[in-house]
Design a protein around this motif. Structure first.
Motif, short mmCIF file in Angstrom:
data_model
loop_
_atom_site.label_atom_id
_atom_site.label_comp_id
_atom_site.label_asym_id
_atom_site.label_seq_id
_atom_site.Cartn_x
_atom_site.Cartn_y
_atom_site.Cartn_z
N ARG A 90 13.89 18.55 5.80
CA ARG A 90 15.04 18.23 6.80
C ARG A 90 15.81 19.71 7.18
O ARG A 90 16.47 19.62 8.22
N TYR A 91 15.51 20.00 5.69
CA TYR A 91 16.19 21.60 5.76
C TYR A 91 15.25 22.95 6.45
O TYR A 91 16.58 24.12 6.83
N LEU A 92 14.18 22.42 6.57
CA LEU A 92 13.58 23.54 7.19
C LEU A 92 14.07 23.79 8.53
O LEU A 92 14.18 25.17 8.84
N ALA A 93 13.79 22.73 9.66
CA ALA A 93 14.39 23.20 10.42
C ALA A 93 15.59 24.48 11.27
O ALA A 93 15.83 25.37 11.95
N PRO A 94 16.81 23.39 10.69
CA PRO A 94 18.07 25.08 10.12
C PRO A 94 17.93 26.11 10.21
O PRO A 94 17.75 26.93 10.47
N PHE A 95 16.55 26.27 8.72
CA PHE A 95 16.75 27.38 8.49
C PHE A 95 16.23 28.16 9.11
O PHE A 95 16.11 29.53 9.01
N ALA A 110 27.81 35.52 11.07
CA ALA A 110 27.92 33.65 11.40
C ALA A 110 27.87 33.56 12.44
O ALA A 110 28.25 31.87 12.20
N GLY A 111 27.45 33.90 13.54
CA GLY A 111 27.26 32.76 14.44
C GLY A 111 25.88 31.93 14.86
O GLY A 111 25.90 30.81 14.42
N ALA A 112 25.12 32.92 13.37
CA ALA A 112 23.62 31.76 12.98
C ALA A 112 23.43 30.76 12.17
O ALA A 112 23.42 29.80 12.25
N LEU A 113 25.00 31.19 11.17
CA LEU A 113 25.18 30.20 10.00
C LEU A 113 26.16 29.48 11.12
O LEU A 113 25.58 28.04 10.58
N PHE A 114 26.82 29.21 11.90
CA PHE A 114 27.63 28.49 12.27
C PHE A 114 27.11 27.40 12.82
O PHE A 114 26.97 25.85 12.54
N THR A 156 24.16 19.80 8.03
CA THR A 156 25.33 18.94 7.76
C THR A 156 24.85 17.91 8.58
O THR A 156 25.34 16.89 7.83
N ILE A 157 24.95 17.87 9.49
CA ILE A 157 24.00 16.00 10.40
C ILE A 157 22.82 15.94 9.82
O ILE A 157 22.69 15.10 9.24
N ALA A 158 22.15 16.86 9.27
CA ALA A 158 20.51 15.77 8.72
C ALA A 158 20.75 15.71 7.23
O ALA A 158 20.15 14.49 7.07
N LEU A 159 21.68 16.41 6.70
CA LEU A 159 21.90 16.00 4.96
C LEU A 159 22.81 14.64 5.40
O LEU A 159 22.64 13.48 4.23
N ALA A 219 26.45 20.59 1.49
CA ALA A 219 26.35 21.74 2.22
C ALA A 219 26.34 22.79 2.67
O ALA A 219 25.76 24.11 2.71
N LEU A 220 27.82 22.85 1.65
CA LEU A 220 28.94 24.63 1.16
C LEU A 220 27.99 24.93 0.76
O LEU A 220 27.45 26.74 0.75
N LEU A 221 27.20 24.60 -0.52
CA LEU A 221 26.52 25.57 -1.89
C LEU A 221 24.91 26.10 -0.68
O LEU A 221 25.00 27.03 -0.91
N SER A 222 24.43 25.34 -0.19
CA SER A 222 23.56 25.65 0.96
C SER A 222 24.19 26.81 1.25
O SER A 222 23.18 27.67 1.86
N CYS A 223 25.35 27.03 2.50
CA CYS A 223 25.25 27.89 3.43
C CYS A 223 25.77 29.13 2.19
O CYS A 223 25.62 29.90 2.91
N LEU A 224 26.29 28.99 0.83
CA LEU A 224 26.48 30.16 0.10
C LEU A 224 25.48 30.95 0.04
O LEU A 224 24.91 31.64 -0.22
N VAL A 225 23.90 30.78 -0.64
CA VAL A 225 22.98 31.06 -0.77
C VAL A 225 23.01 31.55 1.34
O VAL A 225 22.07 32.81 0.76
N LEU A 226 22.86 31.12 1.85
CA LEU A 226 22.76 31.79 3.58
C LEU A 226 23.25 32.76 3.76
O LEU A 226 22.95 33.76 4.06
N MET A 227 24.92 32.47 3.04
CA MET A 227 25.68 33.80 3.32
C MET A 227 25.21 35.10 2.34
O MET A 227 25.53 36.31 3.19
N VAL A 228 24.36 35.07 1.71
CA VAL A 228 23.77 36.43 0.62
C VAL A 228 22.60 36.88 1.58
O VAL A 228 23.25 38.31 2.10
#
Length: 219
Positions: free
Chosen positions: A17-22, A48-52, A59-62, A93-102
């Motif tokens: 379920r992470y594929l679509a948002p990623f 930042a807007g993309a990450l938002f 998060t909804i998926a999780l 969700a936050l840990l996943s976002c930290l990876v995307l933030m890099v």
């Protein structure tokens, strides 16, 4: 808590379920940050807007991974502490976002022509973390724990996302993006971006408490 986060990661990886948002995040990054130049702040506002948007959807998926009977089993396994289960989903969700933030910090540098300073990177980090926290907050509030019918939750999430993005002067997202698009000196953005980050932490705490209250009354 660590075991619950590992369980959530394993479940979301298995269900994919992470594929679509990623993929949405990657697509927005490719469209919004290609071949940029000049100050870095507007590029980091785009990432930042993309990450938002991505963090809200993720998060909804999780939060929707487990149906009510399965969630009840997870809560019992966690010692009968539903708040711990909720915090584990937020932590995932936050840990996943930290990876995307890099990726969000480095991709504009690779695709554009910018003069990079430490202050620019700090502002980009603050902006992305702010948007990630607000996205997670909206995702938690619009999850199955509050809206049993996911269609209603989706409408509520879209309304909150659109409001946060486009209501003029609305802190923290719209206000932050306005500052980043109109201020060329990154040092002048550090303090305002830090304030927006603090506001996002408070909003996440409030939305988490509201979600736990509603879910607790139902369960």
């Amino acid at each position: 808590m660590i075991a619950l986060i590992r369980y959530t990661f394993a479940t979301v990886l298995h269900t994919q379920r992470y594929l679509a948002p990623f993929l949405l995040f990657m697509g927005l990054m490719g469209v919004l940050t290609v071949n940029g130049s000049g100050p870095l702040a507007p590029a980091y506002a785009s990432s930042a807007g993309a990450l938002f948007v991505c963090s809200t959807w993720l998060t909804i998926a999780l939060m929707s991974l487990d149906d009510p009977p399965q969630r009840a089993i997870v809560v019992i396994t966690a010692g009968g502490r539903p708040l711990t289960v909720l915090l584990a989903a937020i932590g995932t969700a936050l840990l996943s976002c930290l990876v995307l933030m890099v990726f969000g910090l480095l991709f504009p540098l690779w695709m554009g022509d910018y003069v990079v300073t430490t202050v620019d990177l700090l502002v980009g980090l603050e902006a992305q973390l702010t948007c990630a926290l607000i996205g997670i907050a909206i995702g938690v509030l619009c999850s199955r724990l509050v809206f049993r019918r996911q269609g209603y939750g989706l409408v509520a999430a879209l309304a909150l996302v659109m409001g946060a993005l486009f209501v003029k002067g609305m802190p923290p997202v719209n206000r932050l993006f306005t500052l980043m698009s109109t201020t060329s000196d990154a040092e002048e953005l550090l303090a305002p971006a830090g304030i927006m980050l603090a506001i996002s932490v408070v909003i996440l705490a409030m939305f988490t408490a509201a979600t736990q209250f509603v879910a607790g009354r139902r369960e």
